[in-house]
Scaffold this active site. Structure first.
Site, PDB file in Angstrom:
ATOM      1  N   ARG A 183       2.507  67.250  51.888  1.00  0.00           N
ATOM      2  CA  ARG A 183       1.699  68.358  51.373  1.00  0.00           C
ATOM      3  C   ARG A 183       0.372  67.842  50.824  1.00  0.00           C
ATOM      4  O   ARG A 183       0.243  66.685  50.448  1.00  0.00           O
ATOM      5  CB  ARG A 183       2.436  69.090  50.252  1.00  0.00           C
ATOM      6  CG  ARG A 183       3.671  69.835  50.687  1.00  0.00           C
ATOM      7  CD  ARG A 183       4.414  70.384  49.481  1.00  0.00           C
ATOM      8  NE  ARG A 183       4.834  69.310  48.605  1.00  0.00           N
ATOM      9  CZ  ARG A 183       5.114  69.466  47.309  1.00  0.00           C
ATOM     10  NH1 ARG A 183       5.009  70.643  46.741  1.00  0.00           N
ATOM     11  NH2 ARG A 183       5.519  68.446  46.584  1.00  0.00           N
ATOM     12  N   ALA A 240       6.851  73.818  44.679  1.00  0.00           N
ATOM     13  CA  ALA A 240       8.282  73.948  44.969  1.00  0.00           C
ATOM     14  C   ALA A 240       9.034  74.688  43.871  1.00  0.00           C
ATOM     15  O   ALA A 240      10.136  75.174  44.121  1.00  0.00           O
ATOM     16  CB  ALA A 240       8.905  72.578  45.190  1.00  0.00           C
ATOM     17  N   PHE A 297       9.448  68.438  44.000  1.00  0.00           N
ATOM     18  CA  PHE A 297      10.317  68.377  42.830  1.00  0.00           C
ATOM     19  C   PHE A 297      11.724  67.921  43.205  1.00  0.00           C
ATOM     20  O   PHE A 297      11.904  67.175  44.175  1.00  0.00           O
ATOM     21  CB  PHE A 297      10.313  69.707  42.075  1.00  0.00           C
ATOM     22  CG  PHE A 297       8.998  70.021  41.430  1.00  0.00           C
ATOM     23  CD1 PHE A 297       8.378  69.103  40.598  1.00  0.00           C
ATOM     24  CD2 PHE A 297       8.362  71.238  41.645  1.00  0.00           C
ATOM     25  CE1 PHE A 297       7.157  69.381  40.003  1.00  0.00           C
ATOM     26  CE2 PHE A 297       7.143  71.531  41.049  1.00  0.00           C
ATOM     27  CZ  PHE A 297       6.550  70.591  40.230  1.00  0.00           C
ATOM     28  N   PHE A 304      11.850  49.388  39.323  1.00  0.00           N
ATOM     29  CA  PHE A 304      10.941  49.025  38.242  1.00  0.00           C
ATOM     30  C   PHE A 304      11.323  47.627  37.747  1.00  0.00           C
ATOM     31  O   PHE A 304      12.502  47.255  37.780  1.00  0.00           O
ATOM     32  CB  PHE A 304      11.036  50.026  37.091  1.00  0.00           C
ATOM     33  CG  PHE A 304      10.207  51.267  37.280  1.00  0.00           C
ATOM     34  CD1 PHE A 304       9.016  51.438  36.597  1.00  0.00           C
ATOM     35  CD2 PHE A 304      10.621  52.265  38.157  1.00  0.00           C
ATOM     36  CE1 PHE A 304       8.246  52.586  36.773  1.00  0.00           C
ATOM     37  CE2 PHE A 304       9.867  53.398  38.346  1.00  0.00           C
ATOM     38  CZ  PHE A 304       8.680  53.561  37.655  1.00  0.00           C
ATOM     39  N   TRP A 326       6.436  50.443  46.093  1.00  0.00           N
ATOM     40  CA  TRP A 326       5.265  50.538  45.214  1.00  0.00           C
ATOM     41  C   TRP A 326       4.583  49.177  45.105  1.00  0.00           C
ATOM     42  O   TRP A 326       3.357  49.089  45.169  1.00  0.00           O
ATOM     43  CB  TRP A 326       5.683  51.028  43.823  1.00  0.00           C
ATOM     44  CG  TRP A 326       4.500  51.329  42.935  1.00  0.00           C
ATOM     45  CD1 TRP A 326       3.879  52.526  42.761  1.00  0.00           C
ATOM     46  CD2 TRP A 326       3.802  50.396  42.091  1.00  0.00           C
ATOM     47  NE1 TRP A 326       2.834  52.409  41.880  1.00  0.00           N
ATOM     48  CE2 TRP A 326       2.765  51.114  41.453  1.00  0.00           C
ATOM     49  CE3 TRP A 326       3.939  49.034  41.819  1.00  0.00           C
ATOM     50  CZ2 TRP A 326       1.875  50.510  40.559  1.00  0.00           C
ATOM     51  CZ3 TRP A 326       3.055  48.432  40.937  1.00  0.00           C
ATOM     52  CH2 TRP A 326       2.032  49.170  40.304  1.00  0.00           C
TER      53      TRP A 326
END
Length: 562
Positions: free
Chosen positions: A93, A272, A300, A381, A409
């Site tokens: 999107r 959403a 979401f 992480f 990431w």
């Protein structure tokens, strides 16, 4: 450590003509917007014969302030599949300016798993949202002009349902009174604005399959009711032709690329938690036609985006995913378990165990309600501990679902190879229980009443015990069913933070009832909307929005966007 925007600005993207060549788009279908973005003519789908690829849906747990990384995982997974030699195209999107300048910031992925040009995508891009807003507001202007000039359709100004839109978080515009200043300036009435991404025009734009379908859907929009309660449509106002003219170029999907040169379509952007939360059918079908794998996402948590992708988009577009990825982070799960954001870096197995039911409930919905194969992607992480990761893997395996650690990431496609391998396995073989795209089922069937469909979503997907319909909502349902809209799927407007309609109920709450206060029809989009709790269709800015951090230097270089 570089910020997301600094990483994006340091990259050297390929020319978009080279990206188009990579995925087999002939120059005759390409409309360039500079060197790094282009629109692809929708006639490609009509004139070229392509066997559709595998469809992979990326969804997530309920969002938290700790972040989940759904778009980042989507982009990184696509790059990882490219690393494995797969022909892959992303379908995402477009970000809304409301969240970009509000709490969330940019939405083009993160770290080394981004789509570029990041600044363009997050700001004006190719002007699609401006065209959608203009088409929406043209209809509003035509409606008020009709009333001003004799009101031949006998429209009751107290029953107008159509609002103007702006793509910005602006709470001041939620409820207004307009038409003041005397008879020459319109008819005074209560009115209001929605944010562009919550509008029906945005939903129609994303669900249309052609120019003709777009125009027909626009004509079906219900803008209000007459004094004798008959619906008034955009077609009654002769509006759909001009609206389509504003949207004809915007309807062409936007082609960009990831940092690693994987083709990506970024097109459309309904919210959403209010709308259906998926990119356009045109872009999804184009990605499926051009790639062996189409990696897409829904907004979401899976209770909103994935439910609407599966029960609305797949139903209306005759699609079925080959596999589903549910994204989570250890930090977010600990937040669902009651840990404050400032304490999430510390190992806390007790809080993780308390928050894990949120992930497990989303996973079981995918496998047991929709009967689709699923993999959990843990967006890594540095603070994650081996014991925490092991606990997540153990609980997911008890449901028969594998877990893949995603480090996209920090490492781009190389950090998503394990996830890519599991996705390929699920797409080609299904899971151990025999689930595959061929076993896909909806959460409810078309022949249920509107109330029964809402109750099915609340009880089967949210795991609530019941639905409380306010009297106004019951009256809405009765009117819509009498008008012939009862066969449509339901689009739930609900807080994104909880399975319930109470944002404070984290994790996997039990024993709750969802309150439906209003039900309205989006006849052009092809669904009815159920508004729950205190959900708003026009957000507001917080005390310290991201906009405070965004700046531009003397060379035109943007900073602080994300």
């Amino acid at each position: 450590m570089l910020t997301d925007i600094e990483i994006a600005q340091a990259a050297t993207p390929k020319r978009i003509t080279d990206i188009a060549q990579t995925c087999g788009v002939d120059d005759k279908y390409l409309e360039l917007y500079g060197n790094y973005k282009a629109k692809v003519d929708y006639n490609l789908l009509r004139e070229e014969d392509h066997a559709p690829g595998k469809l992979v849906l990326v969804t997530a747990i309920n969002p938290t302030p700790a972040g989940e990384g759904k778009t980042t995982t989507t982009v990184g997974l696509a790059d990882a599949l490219s690393e494995r030699g797969k022909n892959v195209v992303v379908a995402l999107r477009e970000p809304s300016l409301g969240p970009v300048f509000g709490i969330k910031g940019g939405a083009a992925g993160g770290g080394y798993a981004q789509v570029v040009p990041m600044e363009d995508i997050n700001l004006h891009f190719t002007g699609d949202f401006h065209a959608i807003g203009a088409a929406n507001n043209l209809l509003a202007a035509l409606l008020d002009a009709h009333i001003q000039n004799g009101n031949e359709l006998n429209i009751d100004v107290r029953k107008i349902t159509w609002k103007r839109v702006v793509d910005m978080n602006d709470r001041q515009l939620r409820f207004i009174v307009d038409g003041l200043g005397g008879t020459k300036n319109g008819v005074p009435r209560e009115d209001g604005f929605d944010i562009t991404v919550a509008s029906e025009v945005m939903a129609i734009f994303c669900l249309a399959t052609s120019i003709a379908d777009l125009k027909e859907r626009l004509g079906r929009i219900v803008v209000g009711y007459t004094y004798d309660d008959k619906p008034v449509t955009a077609h009654d106002l002769h509006a759909e032709g001009a609206m389509t003219a504003l949207l004809k170029d915007a309807l062409k999907p936007n082609l960009v690329q990831t940092l690693e040169g994987t083709p990506a379509f970024v097109h459309g952007g309904p919210f959403a938690h209010i709308a259906h939360g998926c990119n356009s059918i045109m872009a999804t079908r184009m990605a499926l036609a051009l790639g062996d794998y189409c990696i897409t996402e829904a907004g979401f948590g899976a209770d909103l985006g994935a439910e609407k992708f599966l029960d609305i988009k797949c139903r209306l577009a005759d699609l079925a995913p080959d596999a589903v990825v549910v994204v989570a982070t250890v930090r977010a799960l600990k937040n669902h378990g009651g840990v404050a954001k400032e304490n999430l870096n510390q190992e806390n197995l007790e809080a993780l165990a308390a928050g894990l039911p949120n992930l497990l409930q989303h996973v079981s919905n995918i496998t047991d309600v929709y009967h689709l194969p699923c993999v959990v992607a843990i967006n890594a992480f540095p603070t994650d501990t081996p014991a925490e990761l092991a606990l997540v893997e153990e609980k997911c395996r008890e449901l028969g679902v594998n877990v893949a650690l995603s480090e996209v990431w920090a490492r781009g496609g190389q950090g998503g190879l394990a996830l890519a391998d599991e996705v390929v396995r699920l797409c080609e073989q299904g899971d151990a229980e025999g689930r595959s795209r061929s076993t896909f089922q909806f959460a409810y069937e078309d022949d249920l009443s509107i109330a029964e469909k809402i109750r099915a979503i609340v009880c089967r997907i949210y795991h609530g015990v019941d639905v409380a319909f306010e009297p106004a909502a019951l009256a809405d349902i009765a009117r819509l069913e009498a008008l012939g809209f009862g066969h449509m799927p339901v689009c739930m407007a609900k807080t994104q933070y909880s399975f319930s309609d109470d944002a404070a109920k984290l994790g996997a709450p039990e024993g709750f009832t969802v309150t439906v206060r209003q039900v309205k029809v989006s006849a052009g989009a092809g669904f009815v909307v159920a508004l729950t709790g205190d959900i708003m269709t026009m957000p507001g800015l917080n005390k310290s929005p991201v906009a405070f951090k965004i700046d531009v230097d003397e060379n035109g270089v943007i900073s602080g966007l994300f």
